[in-house]
Design a protein around this motif. Structure first.
Motif, short mmCIF file in Angstrom:
data_model
loop_
_atom_site.label_atom_id
_atom_site.label_comp_id
_atom_site.label_asym_id
_atom_site.label_seq_id
_atom_site.Cartn_x
_atom_site.Cartn_y
_atom_site.Cartn_z
N SER A 175 0.83 -1.20 0.00
CA SER A 175 0.00 0.00 0.00
C SER A 175 0.87 1.25 0.00
N LEU A 176 1.97 1.20 0.72
CA LEU A 176 2.88 2.35 0.77
C LEU A 176 3.48 2.63 -0.59
N ARG A 177 3.85 1.59 -1.31
CA ARG A 177 4.40 1.77 -2.66
C ARG A 177 3.36 2.40 -3.59
N ALA A 178 2.11 2.01 -3.42
CA ALA A 178 1.05 2.59 -4.24
C ALA A 178 0.90 4.09 -3.96
N VAL A 179 1.03 4.48 -2.69
CA VAL A 179 0.96 5.90 -2.32
C VAL A 179 2.13 6.66 -2.94
N GLU A 180 3.33 6.08 -2.85
CA GLU A 180 4.52 6.73 -3.40
C GLU A 180 4.41 6.88 -4.92
N LYS A 181 3.89 5.89 -5.59
CA LYS A 181 3.72 5.94 -7.04
C LYS A 181 2.72 7.01 -7.45
N ARG A 182 1.71 7.19 -6.64
CA ARG A 182 0.65 8.14 -6.96
C ARG A 182 1.06 9.59 -6.70
N SER A 183 2.04 9.82 -5.83
CA SER A 183 2.41 11.17 -5.41
C SER A 183 2.78 12.09 -6.57
N ALA A 217 1.23 26.47 -7.37
CA ALA A 217 1.18 25.01 -7.58
C ALA A 217 2.23 24.31 -6.72
N SER A 218 3.39 24.97 -6.55
CA SER A 218 4.44 24.40 -5.70
C SER A 218 4.00 24.33 -4.25
N PHE A 219 3.31 25.41 -3.80
CA PHE A 219 2.79 25.40 -2.44
C PHE A 219 1.81 24.24 -2.23
N GLN A 220 0.94 24.03 -3.18
CA GLN A 220 -0.04 22.94 -3.08
C GLN A 220 0.65 21.59 -3.07
N ALA A 221 1.64 21.46 -3.96
CA ALA A 221 2.36 20.18 -4.04
C ALA A 221 3.08 19.87 -2.73
N GLU A 222 3.62 20.93 -2.09
CA GLU A 222 4.32 20.74 -0.82
C GLU A 222 3.37 20.31 0.28
N ARG A 223 2.17 20.92 0.29
CA ARG A 223 1.17 20.54 1.30
C ARG A 223 0.70 19.10 1.11
N MET A 224 0.71 18.63 -0.12
CA MET A 224 0.25 17.28 -0.43
C MET A 224 1.36 16.24 -0.35
N ASP A 225 2.61 16.70 -0.29
CA ASP A 225 3.75 15.79 -0.36
C ASP A 225 3.90 14.99 0.94
N ALA A 226 3.85 13.68 0.83
CA ALA A 226 4.00 12.80 2.00
C ALA A 226 5.26 11.94 1.86
N ASN A 266 -1.48 8.38 9.71
CA ASN A 266 -2.46 9.45 9.91
C ASN A 266 -2.06 10.71 9.15
N THR A 267 -0.76 11.03 9.18
CA THR A 267 -0.28 12.22 8.48
C THR A 267 -0.43 12.06 6.97
N ILE A 268 -0.09 10.88 6.47
CA ILE A 268 -0.27 10.61 5.03
C ILE A 268 -1.73 10.78 4.65
N GLY A 269 -2.63 10.27 5.51
CA GLY A 269 -4.06 10.38 5.23
C GLY A 269 -4.53 11.82 5.24
N VAL A 275 -8.75 10.12 -3.72
CA VAL A 275 -9.52 8.92 -3.42
C VAL A 275 -8.64 7.67 -3.38
N SER A 276 -7.78 7.51 -4.36
CA SER A 276 -6.95 6.30 -4.41
C SER A 276 -5.96 6.25 -3.25
N VAL A 277 -5.38 7.39 -2.91
CA VAL A 277 -4.45 7.43 -1.78
C VAL A 277 -5.19 7.16 -0.48
N ALA A 278 -6.37 7.76 -0.33
CA ALA A 278 -7.17 7.54 0.88
C ALA A 278 -7.50 6.06 1.05
N ARG A 279 -7.78 5.39 -0.07
CA ARG A 279 -8.10 3.96 -0.01
C ARG A 279 -6.89 3.16 0.49
#
Length: 299
Positions: A175-183, A217-226, A266-269, A275-279
């Motif tokens: 599951s972690l690999r799937a999150v990393e691939k999706r980032s 866009a960079s700010f948004q990407a940073e906030r989303m970066d896990a 929890n932080t990643i979530g 949707v796919s990352v949340a799953r």
């Protein structure tokens, strides 16, 4: 490297039994353990062995690390010899006390045989009279046998738990690999989405400032970066496996690691917004919770 026989991962749940004969008498020791944060020992000994309680506790403390331990020691007579003795002096003393209590509180009910027989030490069956040294010799021998049976059972259950835990680590890693691939895909999609929204708002009335758009866009990407959380969680998975393979008393270490793993999940979530990352995060947390429940029974 798997843990050695001397350094196995043990469950805290188990049962052991030992027996030894002395003339027509049979000494039986039964030890039961369940999970507990510390080593808590309770015992039930024959009257003639009460003075050996501290030695018995020491023997258990040398062999067991954690768990709630209940040990029962009993004497019985060999089959066909069913003599039962009663303590005359204790019976008379207990009867007098019951009478005094009855008179003091003016109870109408008389003191009966059933009241006297309720005293736990009044009747004895099969307990020989032994000096402390002789009593300890046989008690130590039988208790050691019971502990060996107990430890064997705890070892076997511990191995079964490890076999269940290891595949779950790989499920979390998948599951972690799937999150990393999706980032990276999420960052690109967020930039395109922002660009589209800005264009819709301006509606051709002004030119989009690409530099400003890139910064936002960079700010948004940073906030989303896990990425950091994923890296730490991946490291915790490696440590979890290493602790299991090293063996020994692993329960507390694994409990700490699981707290950290849950924090990263929890932080990643919270950064998901996808949707796919949340799953995948839900899958992560489900497996972490199962691990947490399982390791509560590890010594």
């Amino acid at each position: 490297m798997a843990s050695t026989k001397q350094n196995r991962v043990r469950s805290m749940t188990g049962f052991g039994r030992g027996e030894a004969s002395l003339g027509n008498n049979l000494l039986t020791v039964e030890v039961r353990t369940v999970n507990h944060r510390f080593l808590e020992i309770s015992n039930r000994l024959p009257k003639g062995m009460l003075s050996l309680e501290h030695k018995l506790r020491g023997l258990l403390q040398d062999k067991l690390g954690r768990g709630k331990v209940n040990i029962t020691v009993t004497w019985t007579q060999a089959e066909g010899d069913g003599a039962v003795a009663w303590d005359h002096q204790l019976a008379e003393s207990y009867y007098r006390v019951l009478q005094e209590v009855r008179d003091k509180f003016e109870f109408r009910e008389p003191v009966t045989l059933s009241h006297v027989l309720a005293h736990p030490n009044l009747l004895s069956s099969g307990e020989p009279h032994l000096e402390d040294a002789e009593a300890w010799k046989i008690l130590q021998k039988v208790t050691t046998k019971a502990i060996e049976d107990l430890v064997s059972m705890r070892d076997n259950e511990g191995e079964a738990l490890v076999r269940d835990l290891l595949p779950r680590l790989e499920t979390i890693r998948t599951s972690l690999r799937a999150v990393e691939k999706r980032s990276p895909e999420r960052a690109k999609e967020a930039r395109e989405k922002l660009q589209k929204r800005v264009a819709e708002l301006l509606d051709g009335e002004a030119e989009v400032d690409q530099d400003r758009l890139l910064i936002e866009a960079s700010f948004q990407a940073e906030r989303m970066d896990a990425t950091e959380e994923c890296t730490r969680l991946d490291s915790h998975l490696d440590q979890f496996k290493e602790v299991l393979e090293a063996g020994g008393q692993v329960g507390r270490k694994l409990n700490f690691l699981l707290q950290e793993m849950n924090r990263e999940a929890n932080t990643i979530g919270s950064k998901a917004n996808d949707v796919s990352v949340a799953r995948e995060v839900i899958q992560l947390k489900e497996e972490i919770e199962i691990l947490r429940e399982q390791i509560q029974n590890l010594e």
